[in-house]
Design an enzyme around this catalytic site. Structure first.
Site, PDB file in Angstrom:
ATOM      1  N   SER A   1     -43.686  -0.478   8.787  1.00 19.10           N
ATOM      2  CA  SER A   1     -44.056  -1.475   9.791  1.00 19.10           C
ATOM      3  C   SER A   1     -43.932  -2.854   9.153  1.00 19.10           C
ATOM      4  O   SER A   1     -44.228  -3.027   7.967  1.00 19.10           O
ATOM      5  CB  SER A   1     -45.497  -1.237  10.230  1.00 19.10           C
TER       6      SER A   1
ATOM      7  N   GLN B   1     -13.121   7.074  37.429  1.00 12.31           N
ATOM      8  CA  GLN B   1     -12.975   6.409  36.134  1.00 12.31           C
ATOM      9  C   GLN B   1     -14.348   6.253  35.457  1.00 12.31           C
ATOM     10  O   GLN B   1     -14.442   6.133  34.239  1.00 12.31           O
ATOM     11  CB  GLN B   1     -12.314   5.043  36.340  1.00 12.31           C
TER      12      GLN B   1
ATOM     13  N   GLU C   1     -38.943   9.936  16.987  1.00 14.55           N
ATOM     14  CA  GLU C   1     -39.243   9.172  18.214  1.00 14.55           C
ATOM     15  C   GLU C   1     -37.959   8.806  18.954  1.00 14.55           C
ATOM     16  O   GLU C   1     -37.881   8.896  20.178  1.00 14.55           O
ATOM     17  CB  GLU C   1     -40.029   7.902  17.871  1.00 14.55           C
TER      18      GLU C   1
ATOM     19  N   LYS D   1     -48.290   1.799   6.988  1.00 12.17           N
ATOM     20  CA  LYS D   1     -47.665   2.708   7.945  1.00 12.17           C
ATOM     21  C   LYS D   1     -46.363   3.327   7.472  1.00 12.17           C
ATOM     22  O   LYS D   1     -45.569   2.698   6.795  1.00 12.17           O
ATOM     23  CB  LYS D   1     -47.426   1.982   9.282  1.00 12.17           C
TER      24      LYS D   1
ATOM     25  N   THR E   1     -52.211  26.395  23.198  1.00 16.11           N
ATOM     26  CA  THR E   1     -51.813  26.348  24.607  1.00 16.11           C
ATOM     27  C   THR E   1     -52.651  25.212  25.187  1.00 16.11           C
ATOM     28  O   THR E   1     -53.802  25.004  24.772  1.00 16.11           O
ATOM     29  CB  THR E   1     -52.103  27.662  25.367  1.00 16.11           C
ATOM     30  N   HIS E   2     -52.085  24.468  26.109  1.00 17.70           N
ATOM     31  CA  HIS E   2     -52.753  23.265  26.659  1.00 17.70           C
ATOM     32  C   HIS E   2     -53.110  22.269  25.555  1.00 17.70           C
ATOM     33  O   HIS E   2     -54.055  21.498  25.695  1.00 17.70           O
ATOM     34  CB  HIS E   2     -54.025  23.622  27.443  1.00 17.70           C
TER      35      HIS E   2
ATOM     36  N   LYS F   1     -16.333   8.665  32.376  1.00 21.11           N
ATOM     37  CA  LYS F   1     -16.065   8.763  30.939  1.00 21.11           C
ATOM     38  C   LYS F   1     -17.171   8.283  30.025  1.00 21.11           C
ATOM     39  O   LYS F   1     -17.506   8.947  29.040  1.00 21.11           O
ATOM     40  CB  LYS F   1     -14.783   8.002  30.603  1.00 21.11           C
TER      41      LYS F   1
ATOM     42  N   ASN G   1     -43.683   5.312   9.677  1.00 19.45           N
ATOM     43  CA  ASN G   1     -43.469   5.681  11.084  1.00 19.45           C
ATOM     44  C   ASN G   1     -42.374   6.733  11.263  1.00 19.45           C
ATOM     45  O   ASN G   1     -41.342   6.663  10.619  1.00 19.45           O
ATOM     46  CB  ASN G   1     -43.089   4.440  11.892  1.00 19.45           C
TER      47      ASN G   1
HETATM   48  N1  ARG Z   1      -8.005   5.112  34.215  1.00 22.08           N
HETATM   49  C1  ARG Z   1      -7.978   6.066  35.249  1.00 22.08           C
HETATM   50  C2  ARG Z   1      -9.239   6.915  35.194  1.00 22.08           C
HETATM   51  O1  ARG Z   1      -9.809   6.983  34.168  1.00 22.08           O
HETATM   52  C3  ARG Z   1      -6.817   6.974  35.117  1.00 22.08           C
HETATM   53  C4  ARG Z   1      -6.354   7.583  36.389  1.00 22.08           C
HETATM   54  C5  ARG Z   1      -5.854   6.510  37.253  1.00 22.08           C
HETATM   55  N2  ARG Z   1      -5.244   7.001  38.444  1.00 22.08           N
HETATM   56  C6  ARG Z   1      -5.014   6.238  39.504  1.00 22.08           C
HETATM   57  N3  ARG Z   1      -4.476   6.818  40.525  1.00 22.08           N
HETATM   58  N4  ARG Z   1      -5.411   5.002  39.560  1.00 22.08           N
HETATM   59  O2  ARG Z   1      -9.685   7.481  36.153  1.00 22.08           O
END
Ligand code: ARG
Length: 457
Positions: free
Chosen positions: A277, A322, A290, A283, A155-156, A325, A285
């Protein structure tokens, strides 16, 4: 090149705008999900008499041909068609002619993109759960071999009480078990169908949302079309669960790095998982742990990024979304990479039980047990704590460990000490004695491993 939405425009799009607004460079990862969603949609359009059956057949054949090409890497997507949805629609029209244009009846890219991401995340979540299990199996395997290997518990980062190495590893097993549970639980919310919400308000066509939901294996359609196209909380949840998981991975990695250092020498990672290294030939590593630790930052970043992105957005779809994603893709890929490495790295790690034992023999981590010894003999624990503090101080001054003191030396501090104190202070005995439920006592660790195996099977 003409745009699928070109009708209302009198000028071509500025090239920079085209580049800037397009998402095809990253959302092409959704190609197969996009086709899957379109197949369900077009079947439904036919079943509901919105388009002719022969049109359905042509569109499905066209989609299958594109699917084949996507799988073989035989398609070129273009920035001119902005995103995966319009790229595939364009490929379809090129493949089967103007009838391909009927696919987009009764839907919008807004419900389409949401559907694609739900499908993507459902599949990836299940895959990640399997990868987590592989890590858990490695942990159980090592733990089983090291139930009676003891090392200082900290601990610590100060030596506290000796523990079983198996017990220490199993602590991570349970963290990953909860991570897996969280992934499983998130599937309930990932598994709703946005399809048919259309742009935001639904559609005048007599569509059957239950049908597409069933065809895509979703539990139900979103009950509200605005929510269906605006919701990204299923991604937020995934990023939150992922942030927690990478925190666990990072803490384990940190321990592997510490344990592998010259200062600890508790474990040695297999050569196959280490790098050298370029300047210091001696070494070896721990680059992999990491990096696992270092990858944590980007996943937290993606979570903060999406929270920030969404917080001020009015309903319904906004182009900002958009941006949802890349962080999601990167998180999936980062975790896939991390878990895939962690499992074999843990399984092949060499555990240096002798070094661990030496460390335990050269510390004061059995001090609590002397206090417990006196407490069992009737001395109030608080008082016993004070006495042992003095014994530890004396030992340090004498440059001795607690097992090196003589019975006479012990008795100078309390007449309650008898010769059985030495047995009580033996590190194995110290560990074995902590047999309370979930404790590090060997029997408890074995019980825990048994339970873990039941969870895995
Ligand atoms: N490429 C767009 C996105 O990923 C798809 C939806 C686009 N819709 C629109 N009304 N422009 O968000």
């Amino acid at each position: 090149m003409t745009k699928l939405w070109g009708g209302r425009f009198t000028k071509p799009t500025n090239k920079l705008v085209e580049e800037y607004t397009s998402s095809i460079n990253f959302d092409q990862k959704l190609a197969l999900q996009d086709i899957e969603g379109s197949m369900a949609h077009v079947e439904m359009l036919g079943a509901c008499d919105i388009i002719q059956m022969n049109e359905v057949i042509q569109i499905k054949e066209g989609l299958l041909a594109i699917q084949e090409k996507v799988k073989n890497g035989d398609v070129t997507f273009s920035v001119e068609h902005e995103d995966i949805h319009m790229n595939i629609e364009k490929l379809l029209i090129d493949e089967i002619g103007p009838v391909g244009g009927k696919l987009h009846t009764g839907r919008s890219r807004n419900d389409q993109v949401a559907t694609d991401m739900h499908l993507y995340l459902r599949e990836k979540t299940k895959g990640l759960m399997e990868l987590v299990e592989a890590v858990q199996s490695s942990l159980v395997e090592q733990a089983e071999n090291h139930v009676e290997t003891i090392l200082p518990g900290y601990t610590h980062l100060q030596r506290a009480q000796p523990v079983s190495f198996g017990h220490h590893l199993m602590a991570y097993f349970w963290m990953f078990e909860r991570d897996k549970d969280r992934l499983q639980d998130s599937l309930k919310r990932v598994n709703w169908s946005p399809l048919g919400a259309a742009a935001l308000a639904g559609t005048p066509y007599p569509i059957d949302r239950q049908m597409t939901s069933d065809a895509l294996g979703f539990d139900q359609p979103y009950p509200n079309s605005l929510d269906a196209v605006s919701d990204r909380d299923f991604i937020l949840e995934f990023l939150s669960v992922s942030s927690i998981m990478i925190t666990h991975i990072s803490r384990l990695s940190e321990e592997l790095i510490l344990w592998g250092s010259q200062e600890f020498q508790f474990v040695e990672l297999d050569d196959a998982f280490c790098t050298g290294s370029s300047i210091m030939p001696q070494k070896k590593n721990p680059d992999v742990p990491e990096l696992l630790r270092g990858k944590t930052g980007r996943i937290y970043g993606h979570l903060m990024g999406l929270l920030t992105l969404l917080k001020g957005l009015p309903l319904a779809y906004n182009k900002d979304m958009q941006e949802d994603k890349e962080g999601m893709f990167d998180t999936v890929e980062t975790l896939e990479g991390a878990l895939s490495l962690l499992a074999p790295m843990l399984a092949s790690m060499q555990v240096k039980g002798d070094q661990m034992k030496n460390a335990v023999n050269e510390d004061y981590s059995n001090a609590t047990d002397i206090a417990d010894y006196l407490a069992v003999k009737g001395m109030p624990f608080r008082e016993a704590h004070e006495v042992i503090g003095k014994i530890v101080l004396y030992s340090i001054q004498q440059k001795k460990y607690l097992l090196d003191l003589t019975l006479e030396e012990y008795q100078d501090f309390s007449s309650l000490f008898e010769v059985d104190i030495f047995e009580k202070l033996n590190p194995n005995q110290v560990v074995a004695a902590r047999n309370s439920e979930g404790g590090t006592g060997f029997d408890q660790v074995r019980k825990q491993i048994q339970l873990a195996k039941e969870h895995l099977s």
